[in-house]
Write a protein that holds these residues in place. Structure first.
Motif, PDB file in Angstrom:
ATOM      1  N   GLU A  77       0.801  -1.220   0.000  1.00 22.72           N
ATOM      2  CA  GLU A  77       0.000   0.000   0.000  1.00 22.72           C
ATOM      3  C   GLU A  77       0.835   1.272   0.000  1.00 22.72           C
ATOM      4  OE1 GLU A  77       0.411  -1.320   4.341  1.00 22.72           O
ATOM      5  OE2 GLU A  77       0.063  -2.264   2.386  1.00 22.72           O
ATOM      6  N   SER A  78       2.165   1.157   0.124  1.00 23.60           N
ATOM      7  CA  SER A  78       2.998   2.361   0.148  1.00 23.60           C
ATOM      8  C   SER A  78       4.126   2.358  -0.881  1.00 23.60           C
ATOM      9  CB  SER A  78       3.601   2.560   1.550  1.00 23.60           C
ATOM     10  OG  SER A  78       4.399   1.442   1.912  1.00 23.60           O
ATOM     11  N   ARG A  79       4.520   1.200  -1.387  1.00 27.08           N
ATOM     12  CA  ARG A  79       5.620   1.161  -2.344  1.00 27.08           C
ATOM     13  C   ARG A  79       5.214   1.801  -3.680  1.00 27.08           C
ATOM     14  NH1 ARG A  79       4.215  -4.740  -3.599  1.00 27.08           N
ATOM     15  NH2 ARG A  79       5.233  -5.229  -1.603  1.00 27.08           N
ATOM     16  N   MET A  80       6.204   2.260  -4.418  1.00 27.73           N
ATOM     17  CA  MET A  80       5.914   2.810  -5.742  1.00 27.73           C
ATOM     18  C   MET A  80       5.342   1.710  -6.635  1.00 27.73           C
ATOM     19  SD  MET A  80       9.391   3.234  -7.973  1.00 27.73           S
ATOM     20  CE  MET A  80      10.258   1.793  -8.605  1.00 27.73           C
ATOM     21  N   GLU A  81       4.537   2.141  -7.626  1.00 24.10           N
ATOM     22  CA  GLU A  81       3.921   1.187  -8.534  1.00 24.10           C
ATOM     23  C   GLU A  81       4.524   1.234  -9.933  1.00 24.10           C
ATOM     24  OE1 GLU A  81      -0.618   0.953  -7.629  1.00 24.10           O
ATOM     25  OE2 GLU A  81       0.122   2.869  -6.849  1.00 24.10           O
ATOM     26  N   PHE A  82       5.009   2.408 -10.333  1.00 22.18           N
ATOM     27  CA  PHE A  82       5.700   2.490 -11.617  1.00 22.18           C
ATOM     28  C   PHE A  82       6.825   3.509 -11.508  1.00 22.18           C
ATOM     29  CE2 PHE A  82       2.987   6.177 -12.341  1.00 22.18           C
ATOM     30  CZ  PHE A  82       3.708   6.996 -13.201  1.00 22.18           C
ATOM     31  N   VAL A  83       7.772   3.389 -12.418  1.00 20.01           N
ATOM     32  CA  VAL A  83       8.906   4.308 -12.447  1.00 20.01           C
ATOM     33  C   VAL A  83       8.905   5.078 -13.755  1.00 20.01           C
ATOM     34  CG1 VAL A  83      10.508   2.577 -13.394  1.00 20.01           C
ATOM     35  CG2 VAL A  83      11.408   4.553 -12.135  1.00 20.01           C
ATOM     36  N   ALA A  84       9.159   6.372 -13.668  1.00 16.21           N
ATOM     37  CA  ALA A  84       9.361   7.214 -14.838  1.00 16.21           C
ATOM     38  C   ALA A  84      10.865   7.320 -15.085  1.00 16.21           C
ATOM     39  CB  ALA A  84       8.768   8.596 -14.622  1.00 16.21           C
ATOM     40  N   ILE A  85      11.280   6.997 -16.307  1.00 11.98           N
ATOM     41  CA  ILE A  85      12.705   7.018 -16.657  1.00 11.98           C
ATOM     42  C   ILE A  85      12.983   8.268 -17.477  1.00 11.98           C
ATOM     43  CG2 ILE A  85      14.584   5.802 -17.818  1.00 11.98           C
ATOM     44  CD1 ILE A  85      13.013   3.207 -17.427  1.00 11.98           C
ATOM     45  N   VAL A  86      13.811   9.161 -16.943  1.00  9.82           N
ATOM     46  CA  VAL A  86      14.082  10.448 -17.601  1.00  9.82           C
ATOM     47  C   VAL A  86      15.588  10.720 -17.633  1.00  9.82           C
ATOM     48  CG1 VAL A  86      11.834  11.463 -17.135  1.00  9.82           C
ATOM     49  CG2 VAL A  86      13.603  11.632 -15.402  1.00  9.82           C
ATOM     50  N   THR A  87      16.343   9.695 -17.966  1.00  9.51           N
ATOM     51  CA  THR A  87      17.799   9.759 -18.035  1.00  9.51           C
ATOM     52  C   THR A  87      18.254   9.867 -19.497  1.00  9.51           C
ATOM     53  OG1 THR A  87      18.009   7.383 -18.297  1.00  9.51           O
ATOM     54  CG2 THR A  87      17.929   8.231 -16.034  1.00  9.51           C
ATOM     55  N   PRO A  88      19.551  10.086 -19.739  1.00  6.87           N
ATOM     56  CA  PRO A  88      20.060   9.911 -21.099  1.00  6.87           C
ATOM     57  C   PRO A  88      19.785   8.488 -21.618  1.00  6.87           C
ATOM     58  CG  PRO A  88      21.638  11.133 -19.794  1.00  6.87           C
ATOM     59  CD  PRO A  88      20.560  10.674 -18.844  1.00  6.87           C
ATOM     60  N   ASN A  89      19.805   8.336 -22.929  1.00  8.33           N
ATOM     61  CA  ASN A  89      19.326   7.116 -23.594  1.00  8.33           C
ATOM     62  C   ASN A  89      20.016   5.834 -23.145  1.00  8.33           C
ATOM     63  OD1 ASN A  89      17.933   9.059 -25.020  1.00  8.33           O
ATOM     64  ND2 ASN A  89      19.069   8.791 -26.924  1.00  8.33           N
ATOM     65  N   HIS A  90      21.314   5.904 -22.864  1.00  6.92           N
ATOM     66  CA  HIS A  90      22.059   4.672 -22.585  1.00  6.92           C
ATOM     67  C   HIS A  90      21.608   3.973 -21.302  1.00  6.92           C
ATOM     68  CE1 HIS A  90      24.126   7.487 -19.965  1.00  6.92           C
ATOM     69  NE2 HIS A  90      24.888   6.520 -19.474  1.00  6.92           N
ATOM     70  N   LEU A  91      20.894   4.690 -20.445  1.00  8.97           N
ATOM     71  CA  LEU A  91      20.425   4.095 -19.198  1.00  8.97           C
ATOM     72  C   LEU A  91      18.993   3.590 -19.271  1.00  8.97           C
ATOM     73  CD1 LEU A  91      21.943   6.679 -16.681  1.00  8.97           C
ATOM     74  CD2 LEU A  91      22.750   4.348 -17.111  1.00  8.97           C
ATOM     75  N   HIS A  92      18.286   3.885 -20.347  1.00  5.83           N
ATOM     76  CA  HIS A  92      16.875   3.515 -20.423  1.00  5.83           C
ATOM     77  C   HIS A  92      16.663   2.005 -20.282  1.00  5.83           C
ATOM     78  CE1 HIS A  92      15.447   7.397 -22.687  1.00  5.83           C
ATOM     79  NE2 HIS A  92      16.052   7.645 -21.546  1.00  5.83           N
ATOM     80  N   PHE A  93      17.438   1.215 -21.024  1.00  6.43           N
ATOM     81  CA  PHE A  93      17.225  -0.229 -20.995  1.00  6.43           C
ATOM     82  C   PHE A  93      17.571  -0.850 -19.646  1.00  6.43           C
ATOM     83  CE2 PHE A  93      18.877  -4.582 -21.607  1.00  6.43           C
ATOM     84  CZ  PHE A  93      17.699  -5.209 -21.984  1.00  6.43           C
ATOM     85  N   PRO A  94      18.769  -0.615 -19.088  1.00  2.00           N
ATOM     86  CA  PRO A  94      19.060  -1.269 -17.807  1.00  2.00           C
ATOM     87  C   PRO A  94      18.091  -0.878 -16.697  1.00  2.00           C
ATOM     88  CG  PRO A  94      20.782   0.316 -18.379  1.00  2.00           C
ATOM     89  CD  PRO A  94      19.933   0.129 -19.586  1.00  2.00           C
ATOM     90  N   ILE A  95      17.636   0.376 -16.703  1.00  2.00           N
ATOM     91  CA  ILE A  95      16.673   0.796 -15.674  1.00  2.00           C
ATOM     92  C   ILE A  95      15.334   0.103 -15.890  1.00  2.00           C
ATOM     93  CG2 ILE A  95      15.387   2.750 -14.723  1.00  2.00           C
ATOM     94  CD1 ILE A  95      17.786   4.525 -15.545  1.00  2.00           C
ATOM     95  N   ALA A  96      14.849   0.096 -17.122  1.00  2.00           N
ATOM     96  CA  ALA A  96      13.562  -0.536 -17.421  1.00  2.00           C
ATOM     97  C   ALA A  96      13.605  -2.028 -17.106  1.00  2.00           C
ATOM     98  CB  ALA A  96      13.195  -0.307 -18.879  1.00  2.00           C
ATOM     99  N   LYS A  97      14.676  -2.678 -17.493  1.00  2.00           N
ATOM    100  CA  LYS A  97      14.827  -4.117 -17.244  1.00  2.00           C
ATOM    101  C   LYS A  97      14.766  -4.412 -15.744  1.00  2.00           C
ATOM    102  CE  LYS A  97      18.033  -7.980 -18.148  1.00  2.00           C
ATOM    103  NZ  LYS A  97      18.220  -8.423 -16.738  1.00  2.00           N
ATOM    104  N   ASP A  98      15.550  -3.669 -14.962  1.00  2.00           N
ATOM    105  CA  ASP A  98      15.592  -3.892 -13.522  1.00  2.00           C
ATOM    106  C   ASP A  98      14.239  -3.595 -12.884  1.00  2.00           C
ATOM    107  OD1 ASP A  98      16.558  -4.508 -11.036  1.00  2.00           O
ATOM    108  OD2 ASP A  98      17.906  -2.809 -10.856  1.00  2.00           O
ATOM    109  N   ALA A  99      13.583  -2.528 -13.348  1.00  2.00           N
ATOM    110  CA  ALA A  99      12.284  -2.163 -12.785  1.00  2.00           C
ATOM    111  C   ALA A  99      11.248  -3.246 -13.058  1.00  2.00           C
ATOM    112  CB  ALA A  99      11.826  -0.833 -13.374  1.00  2.00           C
ATOM    113  N   LEU A 100      11.146  -3.689 -14.300  1.00  2.00           N
ATOM    114  CA  LEU A 100      10.164  -4.710 -14.669  1.00  2.00           C
ATOM    115  C   LEU A 100      10.406  -6.004 -13.897  1.00  2.00           C
ATOM    116  CD1 LEU A 100      10.273  -4.035 -18.505  1.00  2.00           C
ATOM    117  CD2 LEU A 100       8.265  -3.664 -17.053  1.00  2.00           C
ATOM    118  N   GLU A 101      11.665  -6.409 -13.809  1.00  2.00           N
ATOM    119  CA  GLU A 101      11.984  -7.659 -13.120  1.00  2.00           C
ATOM    120  C   GLU A 101      11.854  -7.538 -11.610  1.00  2.00           C
ATOM    121  OE1 GLU A 101      14.940  -9.561 -16.526  1.00  2.00           O
ATOM    122  OE2 GLU A 101      15.829  -8.601 -14.762  1.00  2.00           O
ATOM    123  N   SER A 102      11.790  -6.302 -11.114  1.00  2.00           N
ATOM    124  CA  SER A 102      11.569  -6.070  -9.680  1.00  2.00           C
ATOM    125  C   SER A 102      10.090  -5.915  -9.355  1.00  2.00           C
ATOM    126  CB  SER A 102      12.332  -4.811  -9.224  1.00  2.00           C
ATOM    127  OG  SER A 102      13.727  -4.981  -9.382  1.00  2.00           O
TER     128      SER A 102
END
Length: 387
Positions: A77-102
């Motif tokens: 009831e308190s943890r985040m539910e989604f993440v907004a990724i607003v970094t330079p392009n090279h970080l988009h994939f590793p962040i998205a991958k880790d977020a989805l798998e978490s």
């Protein structure tokens, strides 16, 4: 609506233009609440910036890995539910991958990844985790773009014969601009990918062309240029397109068009009529004919398509623009999460076609061959004849 969707953010710290835009867009409809973030690669700056946004100190994280680990362990009831990724392009994939798998949904700035192959891998991860993925192709959020899509679907234009898009900016015309924070990473292949201009703005134009016309690019011929001496990536380009119904198209994109601000224009021509829309005058959509007066659709005026009405926020004559369009993307994403309904905002398929456009345009520009097939199943840059 009984509650707000809880959002985390990676990137978007002090001095990051797009981070502020995302936060304003997320707040506008009251459907999303920012609860945590990893705003900088510097832990101290991330904490300081997060506190300036009113976040609890314990939820201002030093990096995204730490954020996902700790947030996943919090009560549901308190943890985040989604993440907004607003970094330079090279970080988009590793962040998205880790977020989805978490266990978290993802809403990412475009382009989706650094490479097409990363985007293809990301689709597999989304399918395996069952989590939602959205992409902030902002211009699809304008009411008059929804009206344009509706007119095409209704057959008002007849068979589409030609699609033209121009996206002209001038902010990189001066070499001195390269020292700025926004320019430095966009011109760096290790952080931006294989393209600056096509990756930054050309991909928006390509996305708009396909989504409004309802057509898909099948072939292209490309001429990208590095206008300012010393740059490693393109800052200007022209791409000729062929679509799946036989229609032709032209995409012009430039970041060295001196004097231009954010001049995105779309024209769609059919056998019966044509459409014309300009982002710097977004409340107007022109429908033109050969044998009768042109018709101007205006945001908030008359009986517009339901999709356009749903995206309209203020009475006629009260200008709506970039932030409202951006907020429409956030609102669609939040509604999908709250109602567990199908995604109506841009998603992973838009992400893959966007990355395919960037890499196909670069590969074609490097080649002496005129026309190239639009490849989406693997990177066209791996083909030796295109390098």
């Amino acid at each position: 609506m009984t509650r707000k969707i809880r959002m985390g953010m990676v990137g978007g710290g002090d001095g990051a233009f797009i981070g502020d835009v995302h936060r304003m867009a997320a707040r506008l409809d009251g459907k999303v609440e920012l609860v945590c973030g990893a705003f900088s690669s510097n832990a101290s700056r991330s904490a300081t910036f997060g506190r300036s946004l009113g976040l609890e100190e314990t939820r201002c994280y030093p990096d995204f890995n730490t954020m996902f680990t700790i947030e996943a362990a919090l009560p549901s009831e308190s943890r985040m539910e989604f993440v907004a990724i607003v970094t330079p392009n090279h970080l988009h994939f590793p962040i998205a991958k880790d977020a989805l798998e978490s266990g978290f949904h993802v809403l990412s700035d475009k382009p989706a990844t650094l490479t097409l192959n990363e985007a293809l891998s990301l689709k597999s991860i989304i399918e395996n985790t069952g989590k939602r993925y959205g992409l902030t192709h902002t211009y699809l959020g304008y009411p008059m773009i929804k009206q344009a899509q509706a007119l095409v679907k209704q057959g008002r234009l007849g068979k589409i014969t030609k699609v033209l898009a121009e996206y002209q900016q001038g902010w990189l015309a001066d070499k001195g601009a390269e020292t700025g924070k926004q320019a430095s990473w966009r011109l760096d292949p290790s952080r931006a990918g294989v393209s600056c201009c096509m990756g930054d703005i050309g991909v928006h134009a390509a996305n708009l062309m396909e989504n409004v016309s309802g057509l898909k690019v099948t072939q292209l011929c490309s001429d990208l240029a590095t206008t300012v001496e010393g740059r490693q990536l393109d800052d200007d380009g022209t791409v000729l397109l062929r679509f799946d119904n036989g229609a032709r198209g032209t995409l012009l994109a430039s970041q060295v068009a001196t004097g231009e601000e954010n001049n995105l224009t779309l024209r769609v021509y059919g056998e019966k009529a044509s459409l014309s829309w300009q982002q710097q005058e977004p409340n107007s959509l022109w429908l033109k004919f050969n044998d009768q007066p042109a018709q101007c659709f205006r945001t908030g005026v008359g009986q517009l398509d339901e999709s356009a009405q749903r995206f309209t926020r203020t009475p006629a004559g009260h200008p709506e623009g970039y932030l409202e369009a951006f907020a429409n993307i956030y609102s669609q994403f939040a509604e999908a999460l709250l109602g567990d309904t199908p995604m109506s905002s841009p998603g992973i398929d838009d992400a893959i076609r966007g990355m395919a456009f960037i890499e196909n345009a670069v590969a074609a520009s490097r080649s002496n061959q005129k026309w190239h097939p639009f490849i989406i199943s693997q990177s066209p840059l791996h083909n030796e004849e295109n390098i």
